[in-house]
Design an enzyme around this catalytic site. Sequence first.
Site, PDB file in Angstrom:
ATOM      1  N   ASP A   1       0.864  -1.179   0.000  1.00  0.00           N
ATOM      2  CA  ASP A   1       0.000   0.000   0.000  1.00  0.00           C
ATOM      3  C   ASP A   1       0.904   1.235   0.000  1.00  0.00           C
ATOM      4  O   ASP A   1       2.133   1.110  -0.065  1.00  0.00           O
ATOM      5  CB  ASP A   1      -0.947  -0.020   1.219  1.00  0.00           C
ATOM      6  CG  ASP A   1      -2.281   0.653   0.899  1.00  0.00           C
ATOM      7  OD1 ASP A   1      -2.268   1.849   0.548  1.00  0.00           O
ATOM      8  OD2 ASP A   1      -3.321  -0.029   0.972  1.00  0.00           O
TER       9      ASP A   1
ATOM     10  N   HIS B   1      -2.852   3.447  -4.422  1.00  0.00           N
ATOM     11  CA  HIS B   1      -2.239   2.879  -3.209  1.00  0.00           C
ATOM     12  C   HIS B   1      -0.849   2.307  -3.515  1.00  0.00           C
ATOM     13  O   HIS B   1      -0.481   1.248  -3.018  1.00  0.00           O
ATOM     14  CB  HIS B   1      -3.137   1.798  -2.605  1.00  0.00           C
ATOM     15  CG  HIS B   1      -4.381   2.354  -1.947  1.00  0.00           C
ATOM     16  ND1 HIS B   1      -4.361   2.963  -0.714  1.00  0.00           N
ATOM     17  CD2 HIS B   1      -5.663   2.409  -2.369  1.00  0.00           C
ATOM     18  CE1 HIS B   1      -5.590   3.362  -0.393  1.00  0.00           C
ATOM     19  NE2 HIS B   1      -6.403   3.047  -1.383  1.00  0.00           N
TER      20      HIS B   1
ATOM     21  N   GLU C   1      -9.809   3.105  -4.975  1.00  0.00           N
ATOM     22  CA  GLU C   1      -9.388   4.463  -4.624  1.00  0.00           C
ATOM     23  C   GLU C   1      -8.171   4.952  -5.421  1.00  0.00           C
ATOM     24  O   GLU C   1      -7.164   5.317  -4.839  1.00  0.00           O
ATOM     25  CB  GLU C   1      -9.085   4.512  -3.116  1.00  0.00           C
ATOM     26  CG  GLU C   1     -10.301   4.159  -2.277  1.00  0.00           C
ATOM     27  CD  GLU C   1     -10.020   4.149  -0.779  1.00  0.00           C
ATOM     28  OE1 GLU C   1     -10.862   4.663  -0.035  1.00  0.00           O
ATOM     29  OE2 GLU C   1      -8.960   3.621  -0.357  1.00  0.00           O
TER      30      GLU C   1
HETATM   31  C1  ACM Z   1     -10.788  -0.290   0.663  1.00  0.00           C
HETATM   32  O1  ACM Z   1     -11.232  -0.246   1.817  1.00  0.00           O
HETATM   33  N1  ACM Z   1     -10.127   0.742   0.165  1.00  0.00           N
HETATM   34  C2  ACM Z   1     -10.971  -1.457  -0.171  1.00  0.00           C
END
Ligand code: ACM
Length: 486
Positions: A174, A235, A299
């Site tokens: 991440d 991410h 995201e």
């Molecule tokens: C997430 O909680 N961004 C999958």
Amino acid sequence: MIPAPKKIKQYVKEFPLAGLYRFHFLSGGHDPILPKLASDIEKRLQHVSKYYEVDPRTKIDIVLNLQPFPSKKPDGYYELEVSPGFFALNAESIAGMNYAARTLMQHLYINRANQDEDSFALLPRISVKDWPTYQWRGMHLDVSRHFYDHNFVKKYLDWMVGLKFNRFHWHLSDDQGWRLESKRFPLLHEKGSWRTESDGSKYGGHYSLRQIKSVLKHARLRGIEVIPEIDIPGHSMAILAAYPELACFPREFEPMNVWGISEDILCAGKDETIEFLKELFTEIAELFPGQYIHLGGDEAPKQRWKECPHCQKRMRDNGLKDEEALQAWLVKTLATHLKKLGKTVIGWDEILDGGIDSKPVVMAWRGDGIDAARMAHDNGNKYILTPYTKLYFDARCHKLDKIGTHQIIFWSDVLGFSFQEYTFENPKLLLGAQGNVWTEHLTNVRDLREKVSGRMFPLAERLWNGDGEIDVQDFWMMASTLNWIL
Ligand code: ACM
Ligand code: ZN
């Protein structure tokens, strides 16, 4: 027991537990799972005999029988017989054998817990036939925001198998850290696994290949499939810290030391990025033996892609109407590549936004997950429920709970989880559900266990048995009795 067996006959008559155990392995005796399970069961029996008088002259024969049943059974099916002098565990898969053993251990433990101090150890005779309702019974763990070492991960797998979970979703990368040794791209773990905190200290770590392999072996022995997640194209700051040229606009990047979403993501326009990702996922595919690889997709802000000449050219060349379609193109490109390696791709529900084919499996997470589940279903994709408002186990547990995300998810909310509102015309597309454990706010094992333990019991019950009436009081009594599992 938790989860409750589908069919259990309990006889009134109890018999005294013997002091000696003799294990017998039928077929598959060469499989390391059988001696390992035998030693687990023996430990449990010794635990019983430590507290209670057992007859040292009598013995129990324990037969572990791992071979196909004569007729077709659901995945994970097992049978267990507990009778005087003789326990039989029958299963055709390693997972099923684990479940038989775990049911036996719960039976031994519950009856130990129920006995008064000066009685002999007596055990009710039982006969069990049991199988799970949902095939995807998952737990997730984010090891990027805070790092949990391989020994803890093994313990987590033990918690899981104790409640008959069978999918471990390992969130390995991440913005805040990369956690996996890479032979092909060593800067990932050398640079991407350490961040500088705001006070100047370093935080990080990664798993060596040896450690990963030892976790994989631990999982295999417990019938758990490990699903690695490398979250792209968003991410990805830890990846960009190692290989900044993969960004739309390269500069010096660092793994982030704050929570939130980064505008900088991987460039989907550069051929170099596509080649990098193909090689990286090949390495992942070779390391992890399971069917599934998770490539994130959540995201990912599209501002950089809107401004990037490479991304815009890719869109023109492929007739893609917007940046969401470019993300769908990226997912499809990698899914096609991974399919050649025998793997199925999973992504968070954003992968649906740009229009994808029905092959990837979708994790429905946004909001209560109902819209995403519906979208996946109508597009023909298999889907797994991980709804933010219900199965995010990093949420606070009650009003006074100070640790966790701002939302509150009560233990009883998890017990109240219902599959019905996520089940549509084709129920086969719904694979199951999963508890997600993000670790922005969970900095240590104690906090993590506190967040997770009270929620794993009810989720395990729902995944194994689906919707239906439950005596709430009985359930929580049982959960507190079985608390030793975690
Ligand atoms: C997430 O909680 N961004 C999958
Ligand atoms: Zn770009």
